[in-house]
Each structure stands twice: as C-alpha cells, then as structure tokens.
Write a protein that holds these residues in place. Structure first.
Motif, PDB file in Angstrom:
ATOM      1  N   ILE A  50       0.819  -1.222   0.000  1.00 23.59           N
ATOM      2  CA  ILE A  50       0.000   0.000   0.000  1.00 23.59           C
ATOM      3  C   ILE A  50       0.847   1.263   0.000  1.00 23.59           C
ATOM      4  CG2 ILE A  50      -2.001  -1.132   1.044  1.00 23.59           C
ATOM      5  CD1 ILE A  50      -1.206   0.187   3.710  1.00 23.59           C
ATOM      6  N   ASP A  51       2.110   1.170  -0.403  1.00 25.88           N
ATOM      7  CA  ASP A  51       3.001   2.334  -0.388  1.00 25.88           C
ATOM      8  C   ASP A  51       2.463   3.510  -1.194  1.00 25.88           C
ATOM      9  OD1 ASP A  51       4.837   1.289   1.323  1.00 25.88           O
ATOM     10  OD2 ASP A  51       6.350   0.841  -0.205  1.00 25.88           O
ATOM     11  N   GLU A  52       1.797   3.254  -2.299  1.00 23.57           N
ATOM     12  CA  GLU A  52       1.258   4.340  -3.134  1.00 23.57           C
ATOM     13  C   GLU A  52       0.158   5.110  -2.432  1.00 23.57           C
ATOM     14  OE1 GLU A  52       0.208   3.196  -7.140  1.00 23.57           O
ATOM     15  OE2 GLU A  52       1.723   1.609  -7.081  1.00 23.57           O
ATOM     16  N   ALA A  53      -0.510   4.469  -1.475  1.00 21.73           N
ATOM     17  CA  ALA A  53      -1.627   5.104  -0.774  1.00 21.73           C
ATOM     18  C   ALA A  53      -1.184   5.817   0.499  1.00 21.73           C
ATOM     19  CB  ALA A  53      -2.680   4.047  -0.428  1.00 21.73           C
ATOM     20  N   ILE A  54       0.088   5.667   0.874  1.00 18.40           N
ATOM     21  CA  ILE A  54       0.576   6.196   2.149  1.00 18.40           C
ATOM     22  C   ILE A  54       1.322   7.506   1.959  1.00 18.40           C
ATOM     23  CG2 ILE A  54       2.160   5.791   4.070  1.00 18.40           C
ATOM     24  CD1 ILE A  54       1.589   2.828   3.786  1.00 18.40           C
ATOM     25  N   LEU A  67      -7.717   3.905  -2.197  1.00 20.70           N
ATOM     26  CA  LEU A  67      -6.561   3.454  -2.963  1.00 20.70           C
ATOM     27  C   LEU A  67      -5.903   2.250  -2.292  1.00 20.70           C
ATOM     28  CD1 LEU A  67      -4.685   3.776  -5.351  1.00 20.70           C
ATOM     29  CD2 LEU A  67      -3.420   5.504  -4.063  1.00 20.70           C
ATOM     30  N   ALA A  68      -5.818   2.265  -0.971  1.00 21.34           N
ATOM     31  CA  ALA A  68      -5.221   1.147  -0.244  1.00 21.34           C
ATOM     32  C   ALA A  68      -6.022  -0.137  -0.469  1.00 21.34           C
ATOM     33  CB  ALA A  68      -5.133   1.463   1.239  1.00 21.34           C
ATOM     34  N   LEU A  69      -7.342  -0.028  -0.396  1.00 27.85           N
ATOM     35  CA  LEU A  69      -8.184  -1.205  -0.634  1.00 27.85           C
ATOM     36  C   LEU A  69      -8.015  -1.720  -2.055  1.00 27.85           C
ATOM     37  CD1 LEU A  69     -11.420  -0.085   1.221  1.00 27.85           C
ATOM     38  CD2 LEU A  69      -9.881  -1.940   1.888  1.00 27.85           C
ATOM     39  N   VAL A  72      -4.561  -3.533  -2.394  1.00 33.58           N
ATOM     40  CA  VAL A  72      -4.568  -4.857  -1.761  1.00 33.58           C
ATOM     41  C   VAL A  72      -5.376  -5.834  -2.598  1.00 33.58           C
ATOM     42  CG1 VAL A  72      -5.362  -6.158   0.250  1.00 33.58           C
ATOM     43  CG2 VAL A  72      -4.126  -4.028   0.559  1.00 33.58           C
ATOM     44  N   LYS A  73      -6.480  -5.377  -3.150  1.00 33.32           N
ATOM     45  CA  LYS A  73      -7.309  -6.245  -3.987  1.00 33.32           C
ATOM     46  C   LYS A  73      -6.540  -6.681  -5.234  1.00 33.32           C
ATOM     47  CE  LYS A  73     -11.798  -6.452  -6.243  1.00 33.32           C
ATOM     48  NZ  LYS A  73     -13.027  -5.735  -6.552  1.00 33.32           N
ATOM     49  N   GLU A  74      -5.834  -5.751  -5.861  1.00 32.94           N
ATOM     50  CA  GLU A  74      -5.067  -6.071  -7.063  1.00 32.94           C
ATOM     51  C   GLU A  74      -3.896  -7.006  -6.768  1.00 32.94           C
ATOM     52  OE1 GLU A  74      -3.911  -2.293  -8.635  1.00 32.94           O
ATOM     53  OE2 GLU A  74      -5.934  -1.837  -9.368  1.00 32.94           O
TER      54      GLU A  74
END
Length: 82
Positions: A50-54, A67-69, A72-74
């Motif tokens: 989830i680095d892109e969402a942080i 974005l984090a969800l 993780v789903k992808e």
C-alpha cells in the motif's frame, strides 16, 4: 498537489470531481480499514503493498483508504493470514 501527481501517475480519471477522499490515520486506522490487528496492519505497511496510498511525515501516517483497498485487492494479498 500530491493528489494531482498521484492521479496522473495512475492515469485514473475521476468520475466525480467533487467526491470526498476518505483517509485513515496511523496503524490503528489501517487495522480498522482492513479489519485486522494492529500488528497485522504493521506487516501490511511494511510489505510495501500500500506504499502508493501512504503519505508519511516522520511518525505521522496518512492513508488514502480507497486506494489502499484497491491496491490490496489487485495484489491478492491475504490480510487475515498469519
């Protein structure tokens, strides 16, 4: 500005420009978002999925929940596994 750069890098077009972003704060926010323990939330963050969402400044952590969800789903990461 961060939102603009992130949107361009992901090449995502928002269908609702006035939609509100949902953010969670800290490891407890990540744990609540994924329905896991705080230590599992730390593992999720440390994994880099989830680095892109942080956005993190020193010890303050802010996470774009949607974005984090999606990330993780992808990645098909199993959150509830030990």
């Amino acid at each position: 500005m961060m939102k603009h750069v992130l949107m361009e890098s992901l090449s995502v077009e928002s269908t609702e420009p006035s939609s509100k972003k949902v953010y969670v704060q800290g490891y407890q926010g990540i744990a609540t978002l994924f329905g896991c323990s705080k230590s599992t939330a730390q593992r999720i963050k440390k994994s880099g999925i989830i680095d892109e969402a942080i956005t993190q400044v020193n010890r303050k952590i802010l996470v774009d929940a949607d974005l984090a969800l999606q990330l993780v789903k992808e990645s098909e990461y199993k959150v509830n596994e030990p």
